[in-house]
Design a protein around this motif. Structure first.
Motif, PDB file in Angstrom:
ATOM      1  N   UNK A   1       0.839  -1.206   0.000  1.00  0.00           N
ATOM      2  CA  UNK A   1       0.000   0.000   0.000  1.00  0.00           C
ATOM      3  C   UNK A   1       0.871   1.253   0.000  1.00  0.00           C
ATOM      4  N   UNK A   2       0.374   2.253  -0.636  1.00  0.00           N
ATOM      5  CA  UNK A   2       0.960   3.578  -0.684  1.00  0.00           C
ATOM      6  C   UNK A   2       1.175   4.091   0.749  1.00  0.00           C
ATOM      7  N   UNK A   3       2.367   4.584   1.051  1.00  0.00           N
ATOM      8  CA  UNK A   3       2.637   4.935   2.448  1.00  0.00           C
ATOM      9  C   UNK A   3       1.815   6.130   2.911  1.00  0.00           C
ATOM     10  N   UNK A   4       1.436   7.030   1.995  1.00  0.00           N
ATOM     11  CA  UNK A   4       0.598   8.174   2.398  1.00  0.00           C
ATOM     12  C   UNK A   4      -0.796   7.697   2.795  1.00  0.00           C
ATOM     13  N   UNK A   5      -1.283   6.662   2.113  1.00  0.00           N
ATOM     14  CA  UNK A   5      -2.588   6.092   2.481  1.00  0.00           C
ATOM     15  C   UNK A   5      -2.511   5.491   3.877  1.00  0.00           C
ATOM     16  N   UNK A   6      -1.374   4.866   4.182  1.00  0.00           N
ATOM     17  CA  UNK A   6      -1.204   4.267   5.497  1.00  0.00           C
ATOM     18  C   UNK A   6      -1.195   5.348   6.587  1.00  0.00           C
ATOM     19  N   UNK A   7      -0.499   6.451   6.315  1.00  0.00           N
ATOM     20  CA  UNK A   7      -0.458   7.546   7.289  1.00  0.00           C
ATOM     21  C   UNK A   7      -1.849   8.148   7.473  1.00  0.00           C
ATOM     22  N   UNK A   8      -2.545   8.341   6.345  1.00  0.00           N
ATOM     23  CA  UNK A   8      -3.901   8.906   6.388  1.00  0.00           C
ATOM     24  C   UNK A   8      -4.837   7.989   7.159  1.00  0.00           C
ATOM     25  N   UNK A   9      -4.685   6.700   6.924  1.00  0.00           N
ATOM     26  CA  UNK A   9      -5.564   5.729   7.549  1.00  0.00           C
ATOM     27  C   UNK A   9      -5.426   5.749   9.071  1.00  0.00           C
ATOM     28  N   UNK A  10      -4.193   5.901   9.529  1.00  0.00           N
ATOM     29  CA  UNK A  10      -3.948   5.990  10.969  1.00  0.00           C
ATOM     30  C   UNK A  10      -4.630   7.251  11.535  1.00  0.00           C
TER      31      UNK A  10
ATOM     32  N   UNK B   1       7.064   8.432  -5.682  1.00  0.00           N
ATOM     33  CA  UNK B   1       7.001   9.156  -4.421  1.00  0.00           C
ATOM     34  C   UNK B   1       6.187   8.374  -3.391  1.00  0.00           C
ATOM     35  N   UNK B   2       4.930   8.078  -3.733  1.00  0.00           N
ATOM     36  CA  UNK B   2       4.066   7.351  -2.816  1.00  0.00           C
ATOM     37  C   UNK B   2       4.562   5.937  -2.576  1.00  0.00           C
ATOM     38  N   UNK B   3       5.344   5.435  -3.484  1.00  0.00           N
ATOM     39  CA  UNK B   3       5.808   4.046  -3.388  1.00  0.00           C
ATOM     40  C   UNK B   3       6.997   3.897  -2.438  1.00  0.00           C
ATOM     41  N   UNK B   4       7.551   5.003  -2.012  1.00  0.00           N
ATOM     42  CA  UNK B   4       8.693   4.938  -1.105  1.00  0.00           C
ATOM     43  C   UNK B   4       8.355   4.138   0.126  1.00  0.00           C
ATOM     44  N   UNK B   5       9.331   3.360   0.594  1.00  0.00           N
ATOM     45  CA  UNK B   5       9.075   2.498   1.726  1.00  0.00           C
ATOM     46  C   UNK B   5       9.478   3.193   3.020  1.00  0.00           C
ATOM     47  N   UNK B   6       8.713   2.955   4.062  1.00  0.00           N
ATOM     48  CA  UNK B   6       9.115   3.525   5.337  1.00  0.00           C
ATOM     49  C   UNK B   6       9.197   2.420   6.378  1.00  0.00           C
ATOM     50  N   UNK B   7      10.099   2.551   7.322  1.00  0.00           N
ATOM     51  CA  UNK B   7      10.333   1.513   8.327  1.00  0.00           C
ATOM     52  C   UNK B   7      10.447   2.152   9.697  1.00  0.00           C
ATOM     53  N   UNK B   8       9.707   1.586  10.675  1.00  0.00           N
ATOM     54  CA  UNK B   8       9.736   2.138  12.032  1.00  0.00           C
ATOM     55  C   UNK B   8      10.602   1.247  12.927  1.00  0.00           C
ATOM     56  N   UNK B   9      11.661   1.838  13.482  1.00  0.00           N
ATOM     57  CA  UNK B   9      12.550   1.031  14.318  1.00  0.00           C
ATOM     58  C   UNK B   9      12.643   1.592  15.734  1.00  0.00           C
ATOM     59  N   UNK B  10      12.569   0.702  16.682  1.00  0.00           N
ATOM     60  CA  UNK B  10      12.739   1.142  18.070  1.00  0.00           C
ATOM     61  C   UNK B  10      14.161   0.804  18.512  1.00  0.00           C
ATOM     62  N   UNK B  11      14.767   1.745  19.248  1.00  0.00           N
ATOM     63  CA  UNK B  11      16.124   1.535  19.743  1.00  0.00           C
ATOM     64  C   UNK B  11      16.030   1.201  21.222  1.00  0.00           C
ATOM     65  N   UNK B  12      16.489   0.018  21.597  1.00  0.00           N
ATOM     66  CA  UNK B  12      16.381  -0.390  22.995  1.00  0.00           C
ATOM     67  C   UNK B  12      17.741  -0.826  23.536  1.00  0.00           C
ATOM     68  N   UNK B  13      17.805  -0.972  24.847  1.00  0.00           N
ATOM     69  CA  UNK B  13      19.046  -1.416  25.476  1.00  0.00           C
ATOM     70  C   UNK B  13      19.156  -0.865  26.879  1.00  0.00           C
TER      71      UNK B  13
END
Lengths: 267, 412
Positions: A1-10, B1-13
């Motif tokens: 899914x498009x990441x902007x849609x994911x942000x919007x959905x949240x 642009x919209x297809x760019x991937x994003x990743x959420x990482x937590x830093x622990x320790x």
């Protein structure tokens, strides 16, 4: 899914949770790009008609473009617009030149909001703040309780797991709800482009200058820029090394002004 | 642009093992720290009479800076040429575990930081336990402060073996184990020539190589009903699709009522839609629209979730006020909510050692973990956490406060 849609959905999920959990809610609209995006997502959450009041805190020192934009879209989007103003302080001469910025923000924004919330008896207000705007805002929760003095107890915030949020105001005055907390400045501009949203003209460069963040005319300065359309703004933000609020006076007085303001109930 | 991937990482320790410095380094090396923000930090440190402190990038509260600790979780952003990253900072101190869990519960993956000089400490273990519980099993182990042990391969291997043995008990196998120095940037943006015996990726290389989770829209459809709105004479069911997908004309079952319904419309404001998939907050209209209400669940009729009142779960207790068996609490999972009681605590576990404190316990205290049996007053629809995490997790509320988080391991 498009990441902007994911942000919007949240965001839409958070808006709907707030509406479902609390009887009396409202949204603060500063007319900037962030709260205008939030307002748009409120429209999307409820399929067009926003079922709660949209509140503009008017310090009387805003840009004229902001007032024009407000009137135009309040009508076009059929909003239940309420304007909150601390007329007593304004009449008494409170302004940005009178003492510290902290006092002016406090009187014309925070106090105006306090008076208005008391009048409308709201349980929760939606605000368009984002984590990447400021280090203090990066510490916020989606649903954040405030006491009757609007104090934010940042040393003991409620846990938030898996979209389960604080769901009651008992023992508190009201909750601040932050549906676009997870979006960045760049996300907002990409979203504005994707959804083809209107924004106040001040964001677009004229004569080599533009505003990156807007508020009171007297306390905002421009940045050097040739970005006169959305694509150029997106490109500028992708490559800039100047922070977004560099033109905002209230961030500058000392390292903790924002913390003090927020602890006192500032947005 | 919209297809760019994003990743959420937590830093622990563990405290002082270098989490904040690592974050500062990630931001600094990717040019994500605007000079004006760095300047404010430099000035503040000067006023406090101390050298420039990277931790101040995340530790913005005056109390945090003056005490030199992280109190609450914060998030910040950076990107590499291949991805956008959200960094979630998690406090290391025991008294701020609820803040650590709040942060970690929003992550997709993690970096566990260990000071190779000090080795595995209490919070290393407790944080690792939370990672396992939150199913953050894909992670990077950063063996920090290699300079303090003269880049010793022997010490690296000794600590590595100790950590991996512990992680194995939690079913966590790190994807990468990187020897590094946060303060000096060794093995971050480029390979360190001080660690020639290591031939794996740098921290950035390891991050970019981590794969995103498989698409949840391939799982069976689960859409909790969040609310029902009347718009222009239509009853619109609003909710977020947690797994699977749906389309116009499809048949679904509404639970727990067990009513067969048909989708008559897929709705998004200002856009024409005929289908939607996991993660979308959407609206639908259905053939039998009189009964659906918040807390119901729309499901694939051929592949239903589990439904029942009894649940076996692993629970992390977060409140300073201990909890006694039989106490009335509220069970909240997605949009479902029901009063419940914990009937049994089969095992009470110390989250930092994984030692069983007692079997058949009657109380759980702050930062303890319990394997418990919950009985809800009303039947709930759920999944085992390992099958669909979105439907297999819950919180418990006492009065108006969230006091525990849990994952569902079995049903009865």
């Amino acid at each position: 899914m498009d990441y902007l849609t994911e942000l919007e959905s949240k965001t839409i999920y958070v808006i709907r949770e707030a509406y479902s959990r609390f009887d009396r809610i409202g949204m603060l609209w500063s007319i900037g790009k962030d709260s205008t995006s939030l307002l748009w997502m409120c429209r999307k959450a409820f399929f067009g008609e926003v079922p709660f009041p949209i509140i503009h805190i008017d310090t009387s020192y805003k840009f004229k473009e902001i007032y024009e934009f407000r009137e135009k879209y309040a009508k076009e989007w059929n909003l239940d617009l309420k304007v909150a103003r601390n007329d007593r302080a304004i009449d008494a001469g409170m302004g940005p030149d009178k003492g510290a910025k902290l006092d002016c923000c406090n009187a014309l924004k925070t106090q105006a909001l306090k008076d208005f919330l008391a009048e409308l008896q709201l349980d929760a207000i939606l605000l368009g703040i984002r984590r990447d705007e400021h280090g203090i805002r990066s510490k916020e929760r989606y649903f954040s309780p405030r006491d009757e003095h609007f104090k934010w107890n940042y040393e003991d915030q409620p846990p938030e797991l898996w979209d389960q949020f604080k769901s009651s105001t008992e023992g508190h005055d009201h909750l601040r709800v932050h549906p676009i907390l997870h979006m960045t400045e760049l996300d907002i501009w990409r979203y504005v482009k994707k959804e083809d949203l209107p924004v106040v003209d001040l964001y677009f460069a004229k004569n080599g200058k533009r505003y990156r963040s807007i508020g009171c005319a007297c306390c905002c300065t421009t940045v050097d820029s040739d970005a006169d359309d959305i694509d150029k703004i997106i490109h500028e933000i992708e490559t800039t090394d100047v922070s977004e609020r560099s033109g905002r006076a209230q961030d500058k007085e000392d390292a903790y002004t924002m913390q003090k303001l927020r602890a006192l109930g500032y947005m | 642009m919209g297809k760019r991937e994003s990743m959420k990482i937590v830093i622990v320790g563990h405290v002082d093992h270098g989490k904040s410095t690592l974050i500062g380094r990630l931001l600094y090396d990717t040019g994500s720290l605007p000079p004006d923000r760095m300047e404010v930090i430099r000035k503040t440190c000067e006023e406090m009479g101390m050298p420039v402190e990277f931790a101040f990038v995340m530790d913005h509260l005056r109390e945090e800076r003056e005490r030199g600790i992280t109190i609450d979780t914060a998030q910040t952003f950076f990107n590499t040429p291949s991805r956008d990253y959200v960094i979630i900072d998690a406090p290391g101190h025991k008294e701020f575990m609820k803040n650590m869990i709040t942060g970690a519960s929003q992550a997709e993956t993690s970096i566990l930081v260990i000071d190779v000089d000090e080795g595995v400490q209490e919070q290393t273990k407790r944080h690792a336990y939370i990672l396992g519980m939150l199913n953050l099993k894909k992670n990077i182990l950063v063996m920090n402060k290699m300079d303090l042990v003269d880049y010793s391969r022997e010490r690296f291997e000794e600590v590595r073996d100790e950590v991996t043995a512990f992680l194995k008990r939690l079913d966590i196998t790190p994807s990468y184990i990187v020897p590094a120095v946060g303060t000096l940037g060794e093995n971050f943006a480029k390979k360190s020539d001080k660690i020639p015996w290591y031939d794996g990726p740098t921290v950035f290389g390891a991050l970019d190589a981590l794969e995103k989770d498989k698409d949840i829209s391939e799982k069976p459809l689960r859409m909790p009903v969040q609310d029902v709105y009347e718009v222009e004479g239509k009853r619109i069911i609003a909710g977020r699709i947690e797994s699977g997908k749906l389309k116009d004309g499809e048949e679904l079952v509404l639970l727990p009522e067990d009513i067969k319904v048909k989708i008559t419309g897929v709705l998004e404001f200002n856009r024409e839609r005929h289908s939607a998939e996991a993660c979308e907050s959407i609206g639908i209209t259905i053939s039998d629209d009189g009964t659906a209400k918040r807390g119901d669940l729309l499901s694939d009729p051929g592949n239903r979730p589990r439904t029942g009142k009894k649940i076996i779960a692993t629970l992390f207790w977060m409140s300073p006020q201990a909890f006694d068996i039989g106490e009335k609490l509220t069970f909240r999972a997605n949009t479902q909510e029901t009063p419940c009681t914990v009937k049994e605590i089969m095992r009470r576990i110390d989250s930092s050692t994984l030692d069983v404190i007692e079997d058949n316990a009657r109380v759980l205290k702050e930062n303890e973990v319990g394997e418990i049996l919950i009985e809800c007053e009303k039947p709930v629809s759920f999944e085992l956490f390992r099958f669909i995490p979105e439907l297999g997790r819950f919180v418990l509320e006492r009065g108006n406060d969230i006091v525990a988080g849990g994952i569902i391991t079995h049903s009865l």
